[in-house]
Design an enzyme around this catalytic site. Structure first.
Site, mmCIF file in Angstrom:
data_model
loop_
_atom_site.group_PDB
_atom_site.id
_atom_site.type_symbol
_atom_site.label_atom_id
_atom_site.label_comp_id
_atom_site.label_asym_id
_atom_site.label_seq_id
_atom_site.Cartn_x
_atom_site.Cartn_y
_atom_site.Cartn_z
ATOM 1 N N MET A 29 -11.024 -36.336 -19.403
ATOM 2 C CA MET A 29 -10.806 -37.721 -20.248
ATOM 3 C C MET A 29 -9.983 -38.250 -19.193
ATOM 4 O O MET A 29 -9.420 -39.103 -19.336
ATOM 5 C CB MET A 29 -9.835 -37.425 -21.612
ATOM 6 C CG MET A 29 -11.056 -36.740 -22.215
ATOM 7 S SD MET A 29 -9.923 -36.577 -23.941
ATOM 8 C CE MET A 29 -8.443 -35.889 -23.739
ATOM 9 N N HIS A 33 -5.346 -35.660 -12.074
ATOM 10 C CA HIS A 33 -4.636 -35.067 -11.158
ATOM 11 C C HIS A 33 -4.951 -33.319 -10.680
ATOM 12 O O HIS A 33 -6.106 -33.024 -10.643
ATOM 13 C CB HIS A 33 -2.910 -34.189 -12.545
ATOM 14 C CG HIS A 33 -3.996 -33.280 -13.489
ATOM 15 N ND1 HIS A 33 -4.465 -32.349 -13.698
ATOM 16 C CD2 HIS A 33 -4.133 -33.903 -14.594
ATOM 17 C CE1 HIS A 33 -4.875 -31.722 -14.805
ATOM 18 N NE2 HIS A 33 -4.773 -32.711 -15.348
ATOM 19 N N HIS A 36 -7.342 -30.900 -12.225
ATOM 20 C CA HIS A 36 -8.624 -31.364 -11.677
ATOM 21 C C HIS A 36 -9.777 -31.244 -10.587
ATOM 22 O O HIS A 36 -10.505 -31.393 -10.450
ATOM 23 C CB HIS A 36 -8.840 -32.670 -12.123
ATOM 24 C CG HIS A 36 -8.720 -33.362 -13.985
ATOM 25 N ND1 HIS A 36 -7.478 -34.034 -14.231
ATOM 26 C CD2 HIS A 36 -9.255 -33.091 -14.444
ATOM 27 C CE1 HIS A 36 -7.525 -33.960 -15.805
ATOM 28 N NE2 HIS A 36 -8.277 -33.386 -16.054
ATOM 29 N N GLN A 63 -12.462 -36.002 -31.347
ATOM 30 C CA GLN A 63 -11.682 -34.992 -31.091
ATOM 31 C C GLN A 63 -9.449 -35.591 -31.132
ATOM 32 O O GLN A 63 -8.985 -34.572 -30.797
ATOM 33 C CB GLN A 63 -11.993 -34.299 -29.688
ATOM 34 C CG GLN A 63 -11.281 -34.928 -28.542
ATOM 35 C CD GLN A 63 -11.524 -33.987 -27.126
ATOM 36 O OE1 GLN A 63 -12.459 -34.733 -26.503
ATOM 37 N NE2 GLN A 63 -10.366 -33.653 -26.066
ATOM 38 N N LYS A 151 -6.571 -23.394 -18.624
ATOM 39 C CA LYS A 151 -5.892 -23.823 -19.244
ATOM 40 C C LYS A 151 -6.315 -23.991 -20.745
ATOM 41 O O LYS A 151 -5.265 -23.824 -21.422
ATOM 42 C CB LYS A 151 -5.054 -25.191 -19.093
ATOM 43 C CG LYS A 151 -3.540 -25.091 -19.541
ATOM 44 C CD LYS A 151 -3.230 -26.317 -19.044
ATOM 45 C CE LYS A 151 -3.252 -27.796 -19.104
ATOM 46 N NZ LYS A 151 -3.783 -27.701 -21.095
ATOM 47 N N ASP A 152 -7.927 -24.208 -20.854
ATOM 48 C CA ASP A 152 -7.739 -24.817 -22.464
ATOM 49 C C ASP A 152 -9.208 -23.370 -23.008
ATOM 50 O O ASP A 152 -10.350 -23.819 -23.074
ATOM 51 C CB ASP A 152 -8.365 -25.592 -22.372
ATOM 52 C CG ASP A 152 -7.644 -27.472 -22.203
ATOM 53 O OD1 ASP A 152 -6.568 -27.514 -22.592
ATOM 54 O OD2 ASP A 152 -8.155 -27.802 -20.649
ATOM 55 N N SER A 188 -2.250 -33.905 -18.470
ATOM 56 C CA SER A 188 -2.611 -35.658 -17.994
ATOM 57 C C SER A 188 -1.167 -35.893 -19.007
ATOM 58 O O SER A 188 -0.038 -37.484 -18.501
ATOM 59 C CB SER A 188 -3.648 -36.111 -18.825
ATOM 60 O OG SER A 188 -4.760 -36.089 -17.768
ATOM 61 N N ARG A 189 -0.883 -35.253 -20.322
ATOM 62 C CA ARG A 189 0.287 -35.487 -21.208
ATOM 63 C C ARG A 189 1.426 -35.035 -20.203
ATOM 64 O O ARG A 189 2.429 -35.337 -21.229
ATOM 65 C CB ARG A 189 -0.031 -34.272 -22.803
ATOM 66 C CG ARG A 189 -1.349 -34.617 -23.361
ATOM 67 C CD ARG A 189 -1.456 -34.262 -24.591
ATOM 68 N NE ARG A 189 -2.113 -34.992 -25.304
ATOM 69 C CZ ARG A 189 -3.737 -34.810 -25.156
ATOM 70 N NH1 ARG A 189 -4.086 -33.743 -25.006
ATOM 71 N NH2 ARG A 189 -3.869 -35.176 -26.611
#
Length: 288
Positions: A29, A33, A36, A63, A151-152, A188-189
């Site tokens: 998305m 970072h 990625h 989503q 992580k996901d 990213s958050r």
């Protein structure tokens, strides 16, 4: 290497025709970072010597639920393109919403029972949106391989299951979670966090480490150790635990008391207005 920038379906198709095999897709998305970068480097390794790496950059509205951060999700395509150039990406596919969803999306992907628990329970419809956009990207890019982060973990498991159940012919490769020096998983958050909130958020990786250190003592000890860290953080700081689960890595349902073998310790917390997730792989009771 300066990557080709494709903003439309037609542009992606043209770039795909000129790409060497294997084509390795990294769906993102944006707001790229170090996590990625790890995905891009793994994709480049897989693509060697004659293949191509395609990175998709698309903030997928399907989503995001009501009240979530779709509007403020970080977007900076210029920075993303610079990172992709440094990491030897061949094509960046950065479509707008009208390209991905040219009409109302009436047909979507049902994530099944794995998609109804944990993240699926906390964010209804989330995995339907994720799997639908990933399936569309697979169709538009036509990769042989796709790379996702661990992580996901629940997302990774569902994408793998979808690829197998629907005979998509795409190999799904995973890359371990990348962490900053303080232990927080890169995301990213994380950019939303103030200095104080980031300090509070460090309870999340600390809790997972505490659980991992107790793994030989079994499920109850793992949850007790991890839960104690999160409970302490909730008292001392603005941290709220959404869920803490010790789950079967295939079904994502809680493991039974006394279980020995492989498991995932997963947690989601909210710090201020930011929701963070993380997980760690365990082998309980010395099993496995």
């Amino acid at each position: 290497m300066i990557p080709i920038l494709a903003r439309t379906r037609r542009g992606m198709a043209a770039a795909r025709r000129g790409s060497g095999a294997p084509v390795v897709l990294v769906p993102t998305m944006g707001a790229l970072h170090d996590g990625h970068r790890a995905l891009l480097r793994r994709a480049h390794e897989i693509s060697m010597p004659n293949g191509s790496v395609v990175v998709s950059v698309f903030v997928n509205p399907l989503q995001f639920g009501t009240g979530e951060d779709l509007g403020r999700y970080p977007r900076n395509l210029g920075d993303d393109l610079a990172i992709c150039a440094e990491e030897q990406v061949t094509v960046v596919f950065a479509p707008g919403a009208a390209q991905m969803y040219p009409r109302e999306q009436l047909i979507t992907v049902d994530p099944g029972p794995v998609g109804q628990v944990l993240e699926g329970a906390s964010r209804p419809g989330f995995f339907t949106g994720v799997l639908t956009v990933v399936l569309k990207l697979f169709q538009l890019v036509q990769p042989q391989v796709a790379v996702f982060g661990e992580k996901d973990a629940q997302q990774l498991a569902l994408v793998r299951r979808m690829a197998g159940d629907l005979d998509l012919g795409v190999e799904v490769v995973s890359v371990p979670t990348v962490r900053d020096p303080d232990g927080l998983a890169v995301s990213s958050r994380n950019s939303y966090l103030s200095a104080a909130e980031r300090h509070a958020a460090l309870a999340l990786p600390r809790a997972l480490r505490a659980g991992r250190e107790a793994q030989e003592a079994g499920p109850e000890a793992v949850l007790k150790a991890a839960g104690a860290v999160l409970d302490e953080a909730a008292t001392a700081a603005s941290l709220l635990t959404d869920y803490l689960s010790l789950a079967d890595p295939d079904t994502f349902t809680p493991v039974a008391a006394g279980y020995a073998g492989e498991a995932l310790l997963l947690a989601a917390v909210k710090v201020g207005g930011t929701r963070l997730i993380d997980n760690v792989q365990l082998v309980l009771g010395g099993g496995g």
